[in-house]
Design a protein around this motif. Structure first.
Motif, PDB file in Angstrom:
ATOM      1  N   LEU A  49     -29.364 -10.381 -39.142  1.00 59.27           N
ATOM      2  CA  LEU A  49     -30.600 -10.510 -38.372  1.00 59.27           C
ATOM      3  C   LEU A  49     -31.288  -9.152 -38.222  1.00 59.27           C
ATOM      4  O   LEU A  49     -32.510  -9.027 -38.380  1.00 59.27           O
ATOM      5  N   LEU A  50     -30.479  -8.126 -37.959  1.00 60.39           N
ATOM      6  CA  LEU A  50     -31.036  -6.778 -37.825  1.00 60.39           C
ATOM      7  C   LEU A  50     -31.522  -6.250 -39.177  1.00 60.39           C
ATOM      8  O   LEU A  50     -32.564  -5.578 -39.249  1.00 60.39           O
ATOM      9  N   GLU A  51     -30.805  -6.553 -40.251  1.00 59.83           N
ATOM     10  CA  GLU A  51     -31.239  -6.094 -41.568  1.00 59.83           C
ATOM     11  C   GLU A  51     -32.520  -6.811 -42.016  1.00 59.83           C
ATOM     12  O   GLU A  51     -33.394  -6.197 -42.637  1.00 59.83           O
ATOM     13  N   ARG A  52     -32.630  -8.091 -41.672  1.00 60.66           N
ATOM     14  CA  ARG A  52     -33.852  -8.806 -42.047  1.00 60.66           C
ATOM     15  C   ARG A  52     -35.050  -8.296 -41.266  1.00 60.66           C
ATOM     16  O   ARG A  52     -36.186  -8.373 -41.742  1.00 60.66           O
ATOM     17  N   ALA A  53     -34.803  -7.759 -40.063  1.00 59.42           N
ATOM     18  CA  ALA A  53     -35.902  -7.146 -39.306  1.00 59.42           C
ATOM     19  C   ALA A  53     -36.435  -5.935 -40.048  1.00 59.42           C
ATOM     20  O   ALA A  53     -37.616  -5.590 -39.942  1.00 59.42           O
ATOM     21  N   ARG A  54     -35.566  -5.292 -40.827  1.00 59.48           N
ATOM     22  CA  ARG A  54     -35.987  -4.101 -41.582  1.00 59.48           C
ATOM     23  C   ARG A  54     -36.537  -4.474 -42.954  1.00 59.48           C
ATOM     24  O   ARG A  54     -37.551  -3.939 -43.397  1.00 59.48           O
ATOM     25  N   PHE A  55     -35.858  -5.409 -43.646  1.00 59.71           N
ATOM     26  CA  PHE A  55     -36.246  -5.730 -45.023  1.00 59.71           C
ATOM     27  C   PHE A  55     -37.174  -6.937 -45.137  1.00 59.71           C
ATOM     28  O   PHE A  55     -37.758  -7.165 -46.193  1.00 59.71           O
ATOM     29  N   GLY A  56     -37.275  -7.720 -44.058  1.00 54.67           N
ATOM     30  CA  GLY A  56     -38.121  -8.904 -44.141  1.00 54.67           C
ATOM     31  C   GLY A  56     -37.546  -9.928 -45.105  1.00 54.67           C
ATOM     32  O   GLY A  56     -36.331 -10.154 -45.178  1.00 54.67           O
ATOM     33  N   ASP A  57     -38.431 -10.528 -45.917  1.00 51.38           N
ATOM     34  CA  ASP A  57     -38.008 -11.588 -46.839  1.00 51.38           C
ATOM     35  C   ASP A  57     -37.259 -11.070 -48.059  1.00 51.38           C
ATOM     36  O   ASP A  57     -36.835 -11.868 -48.909  1.00 51.38           O
ATOM     37  N   ARG A  58     -37.084  -9.749 -48.157  1.00 49.98           N
ATOM     38  CA  ARG A  58     -36.332  -9.216 -49.296  1.00 49.98           C
ATOM     39  C   ARG A  58     -34.865  -9.612 -49.237  1.00 49.98           C
ATOM     40  O   ARG A  58     -34.186  -9.632 -50.254  1.00 49.98           O
ATOM     41  N   VAL A  59     -34.348  -9.898 -48.031  1.00 48.35           N
ATOM     42  CA  VAL A  59     -32.954 -10.309 -47.884  1.00 48.35           C
ATOM     43  C   VAL A  59     -32.911 -11.798 -47.565  1.00 48.35           C
ATOM     44  O   VAL A  59     -33.356 -12.235 -46.500  1.00 48.35           O
ATOM     45  N   GLN A  60     -32.420 -12.585 -48.488  1.00 43.30           N
ATOM     46  CA  GLN A  60     -32.279 -14.024 -48.304  1.00 43.30           C
ATOM     47  C   GLN A  60     -30.792 -14.370 -48.279  1.00 43.30           C
ATOM     48  O   GLN A  60     -30.024 -13.882 -49.115  1.00 43.30           O
ATOM     49  N   VAL A  61     -30.410 -15.198 -47.324  1.00 44.29           N
ATOM     50  CA  VAL A  61     -28.989 -15.482 -47.103  1.00 44.29           C
ATOM     51  C   VAL A  61     -28.772 -16.979 -47.031  1.00 44.29           C
ATOM     52  O   VAL A  61     -29.555 -17.708 -46.417  1.00 44.29           O
ATOM     53  N   SER A  62     -27.704 -17.448 -47.663  1.00 46.20           N
ATOM     54  CA  SER A  62     -27.279 -18.845 -47.514  1.00 46.20           C
ATOM     55  C   SER A  62     -25.794 -18.871 -47.197  1.00 46.20           C
ATOM     56  O   SER A  62     -25.026 -18.032 -47.674  1.00 46.20           O
ATOM     57  N   LEU A  63     -25.409 -19.827 -46.363  1.00 45.70           N
ATOM     58  CA  LEU A  63     -24.009 -19.954 -45.948  1.00 45.70           C
ATOM     59  C   LEU A  63     -23.530 -21.370 -46.206  1.00 45.70           C
ATOM     60  O   LEU A  63     -24.268 -22.339 -45.965  1.00 45.70           O
ATOM     61  N   GLN A  64     -22.301 -21.474 -46.677  1.00 49.55           N
ATOM     62  CA  GLN A  64     -21.621 -22.752 -46.840  1.00 49.55           C
ATOM     63  C   GLN A  64     -20.221 -22.590 -46.260  1.00 49.55           C
ATOM     64  O   GLN A  64     -19.313 -22.064 -46.920  1.00 49.55           O
ATOM     65  N   ILE A  65     -20.045 -23.002 -45.019  1.00 49.21           N
ATOM     66  CA  ILE A  65     -18.804 -22.746 -44.282  1.00 49.21           C
ATOM     67  C   ILE A  65     -18.156 -24.073 -43.911  1.00 49.21           C
ATOM     68  O   ILE A  65     -18.770 -24.907 -43.237  1.00 49.21           O
ATOM     69  N   ALA A  66     -16.922 -24.271 -44.340  1.00 47.81           N
ATOM     70  CA  ALA A  66     -16.168 -25.470 -43.978  1.00 47.81           C
ATOM     71  C   ALA A  66     -15.649 -25.315 -42.543  1.00 47.81           C
ATOM     72  O   ALA A  66     -14.986 -24.316 -42.235  1.00 47.81           O
ATOM     73  N   PRO A  67     -15.945 -26.260 -41.655  1.00 50.01           N
ATOM     74  CA  PRO A  67     -15.532 -26.110 -40.242  1.00 50.01           C
ATOM     75  C   PRO A  67     -14.037 -25.918 -40.061  1.00 50.01           C
ATOM     76  O   PRO A  67     -13.603 -25.236 -39.129  1.00 50.01           O
ATOM     77  N   GLU A  68     -13.219 -26.503 -40.947  1.00 44.78           N
ATOM     78  CA  GLU A  68     -11.770 -26.450 -40.741  1.00 44.78           C
ATOM     79  C   GLU A  68     -11.171 -25.058 -40.920  1.00 44.78           C
ATOM     80  O   GLU A  68     -10.009 -24.833 -40.559  1.00 44.78           O
ATOM     81  N   VAL A  69     -11.921 -24.113 -41.489  1.00 41.69           N
ATOM     82  CA  VAL A  69     -11.364 -22.762 -41.677  1.00 41.69           C
ATOM     83  C   VAL A  69     -11.905 -21.770 -40.655  1.00 41.69           C
ATOM     84  O   VAL A  69     -11.538 -20.589 -40.688  1.00 41.69           O
ATOM     85  N   LEU A  70     -12.750 -22.202 -39.735  1.00 35.46           N
ATOM     86  CA  LEU A  70     -13.366 -21.272 -38.784  1.00 35.46           C
ATOM     87  C   LEU A  70     -12.342 -20.602 -37.874  1.00 35.46           C
ATOM     88  O   LEU A  70     -12.543 -19.468 -37.433  1.00 35.46           O
ATOM     89  N   SER A  71     -11.232 -21.286 -37.590  1.00 31.50           N
ATOM     90  CA  SER A  71     -10.224 -20.705 -36.693  1.00 31.50           C
ATOM     91  C   SER A  71      -9.206 -19.833 -37.423  1.00 31.50           C
ATOM     92  O   SER A  71      -8.294 -19.293 -36.795  1.00 31.50           O
ATOM     93  N   THR A  72      -9.345 -19.671 -38.735  1.00 25.77           N
ATOM     94  CA  THR A  72      -8.401 -18.850 -39.508  1.00 25.77           C
ATOM     95  C   THR A  72      -8.434 -17.407 -39.023  1.00 25.77           C
ATOM     96  O   THR A  72      -9.503 -16.820 -38.826  1.00 25.77           O
ATOM     97  N   VAL A  73      -7.245 -16.826 -38.838  1.00 26.48           N
ATOM     98  CA  VAL A  73      -7.143 -15.424 -38.400  1.00 26.48           C
ATOM     99  C   VAL A  73      -7.308 -14.510 -39.603  1.00 26.48           C
ATOM    100  O   VAL A  73      -6.695 -14.723 -40.653  1.00 26.48           O
ATOM    101  N   ILE A  74      -8.161 -13.485 -39.452  1.00 22.51           N
ATOM    102  CA  ILE A  74      -8.379 -12.496 -40.508  1.00 22.51           C
ATOM    103  C   ILE A  74      -8.347 -11.108 -39.898  1.00 22.51           C
ATOM    104  O   ILE A  74      -8.555 -10.947 -38.697  1.00 22.51           O
ATOM    105  N   PRO A  75      -8.075 -10.070 -40.689  1.00 24.87           N
ATOM    106  CA  PRO A  75      -8.125  -8.708 -40.153  1.00 24.87           C
ATOM    107  C   PRO A  75      -9.512  -8.382 -39.605  1.00 24.87           C
ATOM    108  O   PRO A  75     -10.532  -8.754 -40.182  1.00 24.87           O
ATOM    109  N   PHE A  76      -9.540  -7.705 -38.474  1.00 22.70           N
ATOM    110  CA  PHE A  76     -10.788  -7.324 -37.820  1.00 22.70           C
ATOM    111  C   PHE A  76     -11.646  -6.458 -38.755  1.00 22.70           C
ATOM    112  O   PHE A  76     -11.142  -5.565 -39.430  1.00 22.70           O
ATOM    113  N   LEU A  77     -12.929  -6.735 -38.790  1.00 20.79           N
ATOM    114  CA  LEU A  77     -13.892  -6.024 -39.646  1.00 20.79           C
ATOM    115  C   LEU A  77     -13.454  -6.056 -41.116  1.00 20.79           C
ATOM    116  O   LEU A  77     -13.418  -5.030 -41.783  1.00 20.79           O
ATOM    117  N   SER A  78     -13.131  -7.247 -41.608  1.00 21.27           N
ATOM    118  CA  SER A  78     -12.801  -7.359 -43.026  1.00 21.27           C
ATOM    119  C   SER A  78     -13.915  -8.033 -43.830  1.00 21.27           C
ATOM    120  O   SER A  78     -14.011  -7.812 -45.040  1.00 21.27           O
TER     121      SER A  78
END
Length: 405
Positions: A270-299
């Motif tokens: 959100l902050l990067e798009r404030a700087r770059f505008g429409d130059r940064v386009q993002v799409s997400l495809q996230i399966a709900p069942e993996v949202l609780s998976t533990v991962i290393p912080f800031l990975s």
């Protein structure tokens, strides 16, 4: 023969057959017990089992609670009347008899702690030395010999194992030395684990340092540009910036959840798009069942930042980032793909191997942390080429009972 007599005979025959079956089953069970191993094999199993249980208690090094629990198992291995474990400052644990000798132990162990050589003190001599070390006159029923073996972590003597018995034969001396060496190995493993934790913390600090100068400066400039033209938008961006930095610079925990890391990424983009505008386009495809998976912080966030800074920022025109996360059997698989400028595979290999410094330190740190936590087979998989964009794949186990987010 009357019918009642035939019935009785049949009943007796049935009972006899039942008894025979029970006896046969019993003999088979007894035979199966014998087949568990010879006496020597069973003794080996008991020794390994005791060592395994003691090792669990020494996982955090020489602590009073761990040493106290481990000493019970280790005394059983030696068959001694008493066993004590010390560090360089005092007695951590004492298991067994003759605890009247406890106040004298550190004095008796002083030379072993100083020169790292095993000491053997016969029963009569122990009486005199213990009395001189502060125990006073000891009653005859506590007469014991003692073997004091050093616990060496590398070149340092970090404590001793002391075994007390009526006599100190060659077997007890060798066995006590072996137990002390085994304890030393557990201490070194604990120190290695602590060093690995410190290394991971240092790498997280490096990632935070990487975020702070570049991203913070650009974000504040972007927020400042909206203050006069769109103050409501500026206030919203300030809130997002505060939430992002609060998460990135938190001081607790080495792990987080995929859901939390994705929230951090959302604020970052959100902050990067404030700087770059429409130059940064993002799409997400996230399966709900993996949202609780533990991962290393800031990975994940450094991987997305790498896609923006080194993939899209240098590209003319708009760029696209696709973030996916899905269930892959025992693993959660996350991919971050950009259609930016890409990089030379040889340069990438050099960066990941730590042979080249530069702007891709985030990739190297994340890859190294994943390998440290999950093993060498679970580092980043990166596909890239000049002008062809970059695809980064990260796989983490869905079940991680030792890691708390």
């Amino acid at each position: 023969m009357p019918d009642s007599a035939l019935f009785n005979v049949a009943a007796v025959a049935v009972i006899a057959m039942a008894v025979a079956v029970v006896v046969a089953i019993g003999l088979r069970v007894l035979r199966s017990f014998r087949e568990l191993g010879t006496d020597a094999e069973q003794a080996t199993y008991r020794t390994l089992h005791a060592a395994s249980r003691a090792g669990q208690h020494l996982r955090n090094g020489l602590t009073p609670s761990g040493a106290a629990k481990a000493s019970r198992q280790l005394r059983g291995l030696l068959g001694s009347d008493a066993l004590a474990i010390t560090n360089t400052d005092g007695v951590l644990a004492w298991d067994g008899a003759v605890e009247e000798l406890r106040p004298a132990l550190m004095g008796l162990a002083a030379k072993v702690l100083a020169d790292g050589q095993t000491a053997v003190i016969p029963a009569g001599e122990l009486q005199l030395l213990a009395g001189g070390a502060g125990s006073g006159t000891l009653p005859p029923d506590v007469e014991r010999a003692v073997v004091i073996a050093p616990i060496k972590a590398g070149s340092r003597v970090v404590g001793v194992v002391a075994a007390f018995a009526p006599a100190a034969g060659a077997g007890l001396v060798r066995a006590t030395g072996e137990v002390a060496d085994w304890v030393a190995a557990q201490v070194e493993l604990a120190e290695l684990a602590a060093s690995r934790t410190l290394l991971m913390e240092a790498e997280v600090r490096a990632l935070r340092a990487q975020i702070s100068p570049h991203f913070i400066y650009n974000s504040l400039n972007a927020i400042a540009s909206f203050i006069n033209t769109d103050p409501v938008r500026a206030r919203e961006l300030v809130v997002e910036f505060a939430d992002f930095t609060r998460y990135s610079f938190r001081r607790h925990g080495d792990f987080t959840t995929l859901a939390e890391e994705l929230r951090c990424i959302d604020r970052y983009l959100l902050l990067e798009r404030a700087r770059f505008g429409d130059r940064v386009q993002v799409s997400l495809q996230i399966a709900p069942e993996v949202l609780s998976t533990v991962i290393p912080f800031l990975s994940l966030q450094p991987l997305v930042e790498n896609a923006v800074r080194h993939g899209l920022e240098a590209k003319e025109g708009p760029g696209h980032i696709n973030i996916t996360a899905h269930d892959s059997g025992a693993f959660a698989e996350v991919t971050i793909e950009d259609d930016g400028v890409g990089m030379d595979p040889e340069e990438l290999r050099s960066v990941l191997a730590g042979h080249a410094d530069g702007d891709h330190v985030g990739l190297r740190n994340v890859d190294a942390r994943l390998r440290q936590v999950y093993g060498d087979d679970n580092g980043l998989v990166i596909e890239t080429a000049p002008g062809e964009g970059t695809l980064i794949t990260m796989r983490v186990p869905k079940s991680q009972p030792r890691h708390d987010a």
